[in-house]
Design a protein around this motif. Sequence first.
Motif, PDB file in Angstrom:
ATOM      1  N   VAL A 529       0.841  -1.205   0.000  1.00  0.00           N
ATOM      2  CA  VAL A 529       0.000   0.000   0.000  1.00  0.00           C
ATOM      3  C   VAL A 529       0.869   1.245   0.000  1.00  0.00           C
ATOM      4  N   LEU A 530       1.953   1.226   0.791  1.00  0.00           N
ATOM      5  CA  LEU A 530       2.859   2.368   0.851  1.00  0.00           C
ATOM      6  C   LEU A 530       3.534   2.610  -0.495  1.00  0.00           C
ATOM      7  N   MET A 531       3.923   1.551  -1.184  1.00  0.00           N
ATOM      8  CA  MET A 531       4.564   1.684  -2.489  1.00  0.00           C
ATOM      9  C   MET A 531       3.597   2.307  -3.498  1.00  0.00           C
ATOM     10  N   ARG A 532       2.372   1.827  -3.483  1.00  0.00           N
ATOM     11  CA  ARG A 532       1.392   2.366  -4.432  1.00  0.00           C
ATOM     12  C   ARG A 532       1.090   3.824  -4.118  1.00  0.00           C
ATOM     13  N   ALA A 533       0.961   4.166  -2.844  1.00  0.00           N
ATOM     14  CA  ALA A 533       0.687   5.544  -2.464  1.00  0.00           C
ATOM     15  C   ALA A 533       1.831   6.467  -2.879  1.00  0.00           C
ATOM     16  N   SER A 534       3.075   6.003  -2.695  1.00  0.00           N
ATOM     17  CA  SER A 534       4.236   6.830  -3.054  1.00  0.00           C
ATOM     18  C   SER A 534       4.311   7.065  -4.559  1.00  0.00           C
ATOM     19  N   LEU A 537       2.998  10.320  -6.461  1.00  0.00           N
ATOM     20  CA  LEU A 537       3.717  11.591  -6.518  1.00  0.00           C
ATOM     21  C   LEU A 537       4.300  11.853  -7.901  1.00  0.00           C
ATOM     22  N   SER A 538       4.382  10.832  -8.720  1.00  0.00           N
ATOM     23  CA  SER A 538       5.011  10.952 -10.032  1.00  0.00           C
ATOM     24  C   SER A 538       3.961  10.949 -11.128  1.00  0.00           C
ATOM     25  N   ASN A 539       4.030  11.925 -12.028  1.00  0.00           N
ATOM     26  CA  ASN A 539       3.075  11.944 -13.143  1.00  0.00           C
ATOM     27  C   ASN A 539       3.275  10.745 -14.060  1.00  0.00           C
ATOM     28  N   SER A 540       4.512  10.256 -14.169  1.00  0.00           N
ATOM     29  CA  SER A 540       4.770   9.091 -15.020  1.00  0.00           C
ATOM     30  C   SER A 540       4.098   7.843 -14.457  1.00  0.00           C
ATOM     31  N   TYR A 541       4.154   7.673 -13.131  1.00  0.00           N
ATOM     32  CA  TYR A 541       3.517   6.511 -12.517  1.00  0.00           C
ATOM     33  C   TYR A 541       1.992   6.607 -12.574  1.00  0.00           C
TER      34      TYR A 541
END
Length: 921
Positions: A529-534, A537-541
């Motif tokens: 969940v933390l990885m997905r939330a982080s 922050l990136s427009n590419s992701y």
Amino acid sequence: MWGWWRLGKWTVLVMFLHIIAVLIFTKGFLLTRTELPHSSHCSDLSQSPCHSSSYCWTKPVVDRLIIIVLDALRFDFVAPSSFFEQKQPWMDRLKVLHRMTLVNPSSAKIFKAIADPPTTSLQRLKGLTTGALPTFIDVGNSFGAPAIVEDNFIKQLIQNGKRVVVMGDDTWTQLFPNNFNKSYPYPSFNVKDLNTVDNGCIEHLLPSLHQQDWDVLIAHFLGMDHAGHIYGVDSTPMIEKLEQYNAVLEKVIEEIQNQSGPGKLHENSLLLVMGDHGQTLNGDHGGGSPEEVETSIFAMSFKNLPTLPSEFVSSSCEPSKNICISSIHQLDFAVTVSSLLGVPFPFGSIGRVNPELYALAVGTWKLDDNKTWNNQDELKLEEWLQNYVNVICINSWQVKRYVDVYSASSVIGFSSEDLFHISDLYAKAKENQLNLSFDKNESSNTSLPVLKRQIVAYFEFLSYVAELARSKWTEFDLKLMVTGIGIMLFSIYCHILAIRKLNKSYVVSLPLSRDSGISFGLMLASFTVLMRASSLLSNSYILKEGKVANFLLATTCIVTLRFSFMMNKLLLEAIIFLLLIFICRIAIEIGLYKQAATSQFMSASSSWVLGISLSESMWIYIVEIVSILALIILGYFLYNAISSYCRGIAKCAMMGTILSYLLIALYWISESNILDLPHFLKGMGKTYIPRTIYSIGLGQILLMTFVPLFSKEEASSYKGSLYVKMISILSTCSSTIIILQGKQGAFVALGFLLAGYCMMKLQGIEQHSVGGAAKITILDPLPILQWSLLAVCLFFATGHWCAFDGLRYGAAFIGFDEFVLVPQAILLTIDTFGFSHIFSVFGLPLFVQMEHNSLLSINLFWIFMVYGLITATTATATIVCVAIQRRHLMVWGLFAPKFVFDVVGLILTDLLIFVASIYYF
């Protein structure tokens, strides 16, 4: 059994907190530009330092204006193919515009018009008529246009005695109610209808050209926009539309030319053929990509005019230099057209009177009988510059007045530093204006440079204001945004508190220890969940969100597969689950392929789940037969469930679903080109079959809602009863979702069913492998996380993405020919969130492991709370990321749409959990 309220109160509390948080944050983040109630008046000009005349603001230089709007007019629809590296089939179709530009290069000109995002039709029309920048939140009004209350070009025309006639897209009459002398509106939201609006325009346009009861005529054609949405740019319907428009424009130009002689009706008329925005290759618009913001304006005066002085021409020419194309911002349209007609500029306009479009007006300067510009005749050049300097002076004064009033009236306005720089630029621009005299006996060598410097100074002022508005227009209220984030964080705390209370109250027979493997599952779930939330922050992701979710899901699946190998148990289920994730990855790639909008993709059938071109009849047969086969398999599984487990209400509901499946198959057959059915049968199937399916689904829901209130059915086990309820509601929802999704729907539903079965069987396998004993507890969130990630994958795999051009508007018209807001909104919501939200929430009982009644209810509520916590955590991360990236270049093109989709999905998830908890208990 616990009373429903003892557990359900947490669901209500969390939903209430989410709604409050979203409303407060939205008010701080998506603030609309403050619309001032002021209007411009003729008498206002006395307050300006500019030259006053006997006219209102500027001298009218055209008597009649014809505006023809071709909705979604791409720049390469108008510009010659020689301007582009590769010629495409849709280029060079509007030949009459090329011919007029070649024959009359000084009287007819093509402009590349640059729009400001968002590029939905309502925002573009609002921007064109007010001269102001649109705001993102107005996108929500695209299905119900509110009347424009801000000062605008149409309002100024009416106030100053100009007569306006409009025809075509009914958005005009919604934006400007009771403002037209005559109007011929036609419904605009049925994207499958390519001809009604256009035929209405054609019916009234040509006869209106012979009438004397108007000063401004607006005809808004819509078929090209709809053809793009349904078929894409590289399609036969689009080519046919372009050729139809070319024929219409030829007749219009011919009619005006025939009446353009001295003393005739169109002696002093100006024709504008323009787009409100562009479109991508798959027909979408709304964002800020070059294809969406670049459109065209073709302007033609019907008198021979001199060429504009080269200092003010910014055009690019094709290699042969036969046709040159200039550039204009749509922001400049309102003030430029207002100056041509001699009406006050809209109070809130920040555009600039475009010199090239202004120069096309008849009577802008005098050359007696000369038909070409004489570079030696500097006196006449000086007269033109004098006139234009006065117009641009009025333009600059009006913009400065608006900036001052806006900053004083708005909550935040522009910063003091920005206001100081604006005032400094304006002071320098008008420094020479007060002392500027135009003595014809004065040497041109002296006056011409002064005039040109004066114009350049005003241009610098106006350009700075426009760029400043583009960069800082949105008034972010950080206090409201922080408050919204705080409430969201508090809601997460309430989520965790509710889960802990459940754990503490019933942990006696549900041990929590390292041996049970719970710590590992909780740790892996939390990290994922933390990885997905982080990543948000990136427009590419964000652009690749579906692939990110699929990767995380595959990672957790590989962990499960490892435990399966260690136990040598459930290997088949683990491998099938991993294979389904791989297939889902391919489907997501195809969804991104659609988003990339390639013409090859759009030439395929709507059954694009295979991701191949279906130009050959063999593939058409395969796709249509396999889709029906998948539907038959679903019906077979449902029939087995009826035979083995269901009776009473559930049996009636699921029999209705089997009937709906048969109707869906009949609907696909009627829509197919394989069978040559009579036209009337296809027409009846197109309308009545979907409506029958919707009615059956509504009847099933009413049956399952009200009958249990009056009768009690005994079940062999509480868990069995819960599964029967789950199958009943999922089957009821499935028929509507499948028909809206198209032929891919049956495949997705079948894959969803199979993935759910595998996940149910694999649940808790790591606890077996670590502890050695079957200690299934309600405390492992990993399967629920996997279910959540699968829901995200299905959102993207079904061809959706987090943008307004990712909405499949065509689904809203399955079974309907006319636009009716409520049913169309419901259908669009079901299509968008059907598999990813409705199926996911109502399918959560799959993970209930308890048999005892009280533990079963607690287990199910725990699952609902954990699923809601995962969704809320992701939405909170999105909100925090949007707040951090509020000044990012892609904030309106990417971060803001992502925010809207996530918070809508969050509220919908809360509502569905609330309804599901009532339904299951």
